[in-house]
Motif scaffolding. Sequence first.
Motif, PDB file in Angstrom:
ATOM      1  N   UNK A   1     -24.767-116.123 108.335  1.00 55.34           N
ATOM      2  CA  UNK A   1     -25.147-116.599 107.114  1.00 55.34           C
ATOM      3  C   UNK A   1     -23.676-115.987 106.446  1.00 55.34           C
ATOM      4  N   UNK A   2     -23.039-116.552 105.430  1.00 49.65           N
ATOM      5  CA  UNK A   2     -21.788-116.124 104.651  1.00 49.65           C
ATOM      6  C   UNK A   2     -22.256-115.228 103.627  1.00 49.65           C
ATOM      7  N   UNK A   3     -21.041-114.291 103.184  1.00 45.01           N
ATOM      8  CA  UNK A   3     -21.533-113.475 102.173  1.00 45.01           C
ATOM      9  C   UNK A   3     -22.209-114.015 100.771  1.00 45.01           C
ATOM     10  N   UNK A   4     -21.929-115.010 100.321  1.00 46.14           N
ATOM     11  CA  UNK A   4     -22.406-115.539  99.262  1.00 46.14           C
ATOM     12  C   UNK A   4     -24.165-115.979  99.275  1.00 46.14           C
ATOM     13  N   UNK A   5     -24.324-116.547 100.759  1.00 45.10           N
ATOM     14  CA  UNK A   5     -25.710-116.719 100.918  1.00 45.10           C
ATOM     15  C   UNK A   5     -26.627-115.371 101.181  1.00 45.10           C
ATOM     16  N   UNK A   6     -25.950-114.390 101.666  1.00 50.08           N
ATOM     17  CA  UNK A   6     -26.527-112.986 101.640  1.00 50.08           C
ATOM     18  C   UNK A   6     -26.787-112.374 100.418  1.00 50.08           C
ATOM     19  N   UNK A   7     -25.918-112.569  99.658  1.00 52.71           N
ATOM     20  CA  UNK A   7     -26.040-112.193  98.103  1.00 52.71           C
ATOM     21  C   UNK A   7     -27.068-112.963  97.330  1.00 52.71           C
ATOM     22  N   UNK A   8     -26.962-114.010  97.435  1.00 55.81           N
ATOM     23  CA  UNK A   8     -28.104-114.960  96.908  1.00 55.81           C
ATOM     24  C   UNK A   8     -29.534-114.663  97.309  1.00 55.81           C
ATOM     25  N   UNK A  30     -22.056-111.449  91.676  1.00 57.33           N
ATOM     26  CA  UNK A  30     -21.949-112.990  91.618  1.00 57.33           C
ATOM     27  C   UNK A  30     -20.976-113.182  90.368  1.00 57.33           C
ATOM     28  N   UNK A  31     -20.990-112.422  89.357  1.00 51.97           N
ATOM     29  CA  UNK A  31     -20.029-112.841  88.218  1.00 51.97           C
ATOM     30  C   UNK A  31     -18.710-112.663  88.341  1.00 51.97           C
ATOM     31  N   UNK A  32     -18.394-111.377  89.263  1.00 49.26           N
ATOM     32  CA  UNK A  32     -16.977-111.269  89.909  1.00 49.26           C
ATOM     33  C   UNK A  32     -16.418-112.275  90.756  1.00 49.26           C
ATOM     34  N   UNK A  33     -17.439-112.762  91.613  1.00 49.60           N
ATOM     35  CA  UNK A  33     -17.027-113.830  92.471  1.00 49.60           C
ATOM     36  C   UNK A  33     -16.766-114.969  91.708  1.00 49.60           C
ATOM     37  N   UNK A  34     -17.678-115.330  90.613  1.00 43.48           N
ATOM     38  CA  UNK A  34     -17.562-116.584  89.846  1.00 43.48           C
ATOM     39  C   UNK A  34     -16.221-116.663  88.982  1.00 43.48           C
ATOM     40  N   UNK A  35     -15.844-115.512  88.485  1.00 40.49           N
ATOM     41  CA  UNK A  35     -14.469-115.188  87.708  1.00 40.49           C
ATOM     42  C   UNK A  35     -13.469-115.796  88.646  1.00 40.49           C
ATOM     43  N   UNK A  36     -13.554-115.037  89.861  1.00 45.76           N
ATOM     44  CA  UNK A  36     -12.284-115.134  90.659  1.00 45.76           C
ATOM     45  C   UNK A  36     -12.257-116.963  91.112  1.00 45.76           C
ATOM     46  N   UNK A  37     -13.548-117.181  91.281  1.00 44.81           N
ATOM     47  CA  UNK A  37     -13.731-118.960  91.634  1.00 44.81           C
ATOM     48  C   UNK A  37     -12.826-119.550  90.752  1.00 44.81           C
ATOM     49  N   UNK A  39     -10.676-118.646  88.292  1.00 46.36           N
ATOM     50  CA  UNK A  39      -9.058-118.415  88.410  1.00 46.36           C
ATOM     51  C   UNK A  39      -8.495-119.233  89.760  1.00 46.36           C
ATOM     52  N   UNK A  40      -9.028-119.419  90.783  1.00 46.85           N
ATOM     53  CA  UNK A  40      -8.763-120.145  91.939  1.00 46.85           C
ATOM     54  C   UNK A  40      -8.861-121.607  91.679  1.00 46.85           C
ATOM     55  N   UNK A  41      -9.418-122.245  90.727  1.00 47.99           N
ATOM     56  CA  UNK A  41      -9.901-123.494  90.722  1.00 47.99           C
ATOM     57  C   UNK A  41      -8.301-124.481  90.414  1.00 47.99           C
ATOM     58  N   UNK A  42      -7.422-123.807  89.804  1.00 44.51           N
ATOM     59  CA  UNK A  42      -6.085-124.360  89.712  1.00 44.51           C
ATOM     60  C   UNK A  42      -5.737-124.841  91.061  1.00 44.51           C
ATOM     61  N   UNK A  43      -5.839-124.060  91.957  1.00 42.51           N
ATOM     62  CA  UNK A  43      -5.566-124.288  93.279  1.00 42.51           C
ATOM     63  C   UNK A  43      -6.366-125.173  94.294  1.00 42.51           C
ATOM     64  N   UNK A  46     -11.958-121.881  96.678  1.00 41.53           N
ATOM     65  CA  UNK A  46     -12.864-121.156  96.184  1.00 41.53           C
ATOM     66  C   UNK A  46     -12.628-119.615  97.084  1.00 41.53           C
ATOM     67  N   UNK A  47     -13.236-118.496  96.361  1.00 35.64           N
ATOM     68  CA  UNK A  47     -13.087-117.473  97.074  1.00 35.64           C
ATOM     69  C   UNK A  47     -13.827-117.467  98.481  1.00 35.64           C
ATOM     70  N   UNK A  48     -13.213-116.998  99.568  1.00 38.09           N
ATOM     71  CA  UNK A  48     -13.602-117.067 100.831  1.00 38.09           C
ATOM     72  C   UNK A  48     -14.001-115.694 100.897  1.00 38.09           C
ATOM     73  N   UNK A  49     -14.591-115.393 102.102  1.00 34.84           N
ATOM     74  CA  UNK A  49     -15.110-114.212 102.329  1.00 34.84           C
ATOM     75  C   UNK A  49     -14.493-112.875 102.611  1.00 34.84           C
ATOM     76  N   UNK A  50     -13.002-113.083 102.890  1.00 34.69           N
ATOM     77  CA  UNK A  50     -12.033-112.102 102.937  1.00 34.69           C
ATOM     78  C   UNK A  50     -11.776-111.609 101.710  1.00 34.69           C
TER      79      UNK A  50
END
Length: 150
Positions: A1-8, A30-37, A39-43, A46-50
């Motif tokens: 189970x990846x980090x996001x699944x564990x968080x949810x 979750x909000x911090x991860x979404x903010x980074x997602x 920011x990375x949308x242009x690339x 999405x945010x990986x586990x690392x």
Amino acid sequence: MDLRERLNSGLKAAMRDKDQRRVSTLRLINAALKDQDIALRAEGRTVGDAEATAILAKMVKQRRESARAYEEAGRLELAQQETDEIAIVEEFLPRRLSDDEVEAAVGAAIAETGASSVRDMGRVMGVLKTKYPGQIDFGTVGPLVKGRLA
């Protein structure tokens, strides 16, 4: 189970248990991860586990600094809230390395980079940060690396 699944799943369980501190802390993560997602949308990624682990480690560091400031100001109830949030965030971080494991990791990083003097400290720290995000307190490892290279 990846980090996001564990968080949810942790968030759902906290909502069921009506644990408001835990719910609010997990929502902040979750909000911090979404903010980074965003920011990375242009690339186009999405945010990986690392990266998520690095974000969580940064959140712990911020809360430690806040708790220290609250304690110095005599606001012990706010310091306790920060400490509680640290415990919740750390549940989703990888296991911290023991002192012996940190010593071994530093030795391996020095050998890997071929570092021989304090000028090579940045390369050694870079290797440690990529291999052990969230598992080592880099504030305490810096002097250790410096001592080994001196």
